[in-house]
Design an enzyme around this catalytic site. Structure first.
Site, PDB file in Angstrom:
ATOM      1  N   TYR A 142       0.823  -1.208   0.000  1.00 53.00           N
ATOM      2  CA  TYR A 142       0.000   0.000   0.000  1.00 53.00           C
ATOM      3  C   TYR A 142       0.862   1.264   0.000  1.00 53.00           C
ATOM      4  CZ  TYR A 142      -4.481  -2.263   1.021  1.00 53.00           C
ATOM      5  OH  TYR A 142      -5.643  -2.998   0.962  1.00 53.00           O
ATOM      6  N   LYS A 187       3.692 -15.163   2.619  1.00 52.21           N
ATOM      7  CA  LYS A 187       3.865 -15.912   1.368  1.00 52.21           C
ATOM      8  C   LYS A 187       5.374 -16.082   1.189  1.00 52.21           C
ATOM      9  CE  LYS A 187       2.309 -17.741  -2.494  1.00 52.21           C
ATOM     10  NZ  LYS A 187       1.421 -18.927  -2.563  1.00 52.21           N
ATOM     11  N   ASP A 219      -2.404 -18.151   0.862  1.00 54.04           N
ATOM     12  CA  ASP A 219      -3.407 -18.877   0.056  1.00 54.04           C
ATOM     13  C   ASP A 219      -4.035 -19.997   0.887  1.00 54.04           C
ATOM     14  OD1 ASP A 219      -0.880 -20.033   0.008  1.00 54.04           O
ATOM     15  OD2 ASP A 219      -0.946 -20.618  -2.101  1.00 54.04           O
ATOM     16  N   ASP A 243      -6.049  -7.078   4.759  1.00 52.02           N
ATOM     17  CA  ASP A 243      -7.233  -6.455   4.157  1.00 52.02           C
ATOM     18  C   ASP A 243      -8.139  -7.542   3.588  1.00 52.02           C
ATOM     19  OD1 ASP A 243      -8.934  -4.485   3.121  1.00 52.02           O
ATOM     20  OD2 ASP A 243      -7.855  -4.420   1.208  1.00 52.02           O
ATOM     21  N   ASP A 247     -11.923  -9.269   5.259  1.00 53.04           N
ATOM     22  CA  ASP A 247     -13.219  -9.306   4.561  1.00 53.04           C
ATOM     23  C   ASP A 247     -13.755 -10.737   4.531  1.00 53.04           C
ATOM     24  OD1 ASP A 247     -13.047  -6.577   3.918  1.00 53.04           O
ATOM     25  OD2 ASP A 247     -13.905  -6.895   1.931  1.00 53.04           O
TER      26      ASP A 247
END
Ligand code: IPM
Ligand code: MG
Length: 352
Positions: A142, A187, A219, A243, A247
């Site tokens: 970001y 990751k 993942d 983020d 959700d």
């Protein structure tokens, strides 16, 4: 005691849900004799429209001089064609960065009475779900270098060790107050930043021998969340992974309209906002669920003002409203008492 609170209503459903949260705070103020002093300031799309800038300097100054910030939501299709730096969302990112709010706490708790709204099979969520996602908030992709040149665009994911250390400490400390288990999500089979992340989290873990730490690729974590959400206690992860996973976790609880968040720095100061966005499709229609914002207020009382019993009072009032069958459309089913944003606010006020 006077608590100075900067209020950023923002765009879309932002103003409606923040109004309800303020009603709740006023009620808490009356009941427990606290003085909440609200100072409304502009940020996001509405600030672009009114003063030509997504984050006016005055907003930042007033936030800095407050004890906490409440934020509704920013963004909407109206401003979609603006360049990245001028978009409403950039105001939110700048606020987080400039106020040094590097630690984003997102509890995802399944309320018993909302089990029916969970999209997963009942056997998967039997026994509920109670996760805290600790999302790094002021670094990563970001905030790394970004540019675009014709048919090419680039965003870089960057992390320094100290940024990982401080969020890791936060996650371990939260785990100490809960089930003492931290899952660090990265990751590291692909990304350099993730390898630094994993190494650093392992180092910090040595200072918390009472906590069990495990690592998971992002993942796999996305898959495990829907396969067996009960395996998680505290999840700590970098900005973008957090983020996305928050959700996903929110939907398991029934609706993204239920999830609060706290963005914290090194002292008690914090910014409190729902996890959901500005929902332009239902803006102004008195349909939005104000509970995520109301629970964010409850987090504010706890984290920034150390008012635990007032915070609990709000949580119980929300639970009672749900238990009594009151539902905004996002969590409602045929046969239940479907009510408006304002009605939900009023009922929670009454319950306090
Ligand atoms: C969130 C939101 C923001 C984010 C957007 C609006 C910039 O999705 O708080 O989760 O990505 O952090
Ligand atoms: Mg998000």
């Amino acid at each position: 005691m006077i608590y100075k609170i900067a209020v950023i209503k923002g765009d879309g459903i932002g103003p409606e849900i923040v109004e309800e949260a303020i009603k709740i705070l006023n009620k808490i103020g009356d009941k427990y004799n606290h003085n909440f002093d609200f100072n409304e300031v502009l940020a996001g799309g509405i600030a672009i429209d009114k003063v030509g800038k997504n984050l006016p300097n005055e907003t930042l100054e007033i936030c800095r001089n407050s004890d906490a910030v409440i934020l509704g939501a920013v963004g909407g299709p109206k401003w979609d064609s603006l360049p990245g730096n001028e978009r409403p969302e950039k105001a939110l990112l700048e606020l987080r960065k400039k106020l040094n709010l590097y630690s984003n706490i997102r509890p995802a708790v399944m309320f018993d009475v909302l089990k029916e709204s969970c999209p997963l099979k009942p056997e998967i969520i039997k026994g509920g779900m109670d996760i805290v996602i600790v999302r790094e908030l002021t670094s990563g992709i970001y905030f790394g270098e970004k540019y675009s040149k014709g048919d090419y665009a680039c965003d870089s994911m960057e992390y320094s060790k100290y940024e990982i250390e401080r969020i890791a400490h936060q996650a371990f400390k939260i785990a100490q107050t809960r089930n003492k288990q931290v899952t660090s999500v990265d990751k590291s089979n692909v990304l350099e930043t993730s390898r630094l992340w994993r190494k650093t989290v392992n180092e910090i873990a040595k200072k918390y021998p009472d906590i069990t730490l495990n690592h998971m690729y992002v993942d796999n974590a996305a898959m495990q969340l829907v396969k067996n959400p009960k395996q998680f206690d505290v999840i700590v992860t970098e900005n973008m992974f957090g983020d996305i996973l928050s959700d996903e976790a929110s939907m398991i609880t029934g609706s993204i309209g239920m999830l609060p968040s706290a963005s914290l720095g090194d002292n008690n100061f914090g910014m409190y906002e729902p996890v959901h966005g500005s929902a332009p499709d239902i803006a102004g229609s008195n349909k939005a669920n104000p509970i995520a914002t109301i629970l964010s207020i409850s987090m504010m009382l706890k984290y920034s003002f150390d008012l635990q019993k007032e915070s609990d009072n709000i949580e119980h009032a929300v639970k009672k409203a749900l238990k009594d069958g009151f539902r905004t459309p996002d969590i409602g089913k045929i046969g239940e008492k479907i009510i408006t944003t304002q009605e939900m606010g009023n009922i929670i006020v009454e319950n306090i």
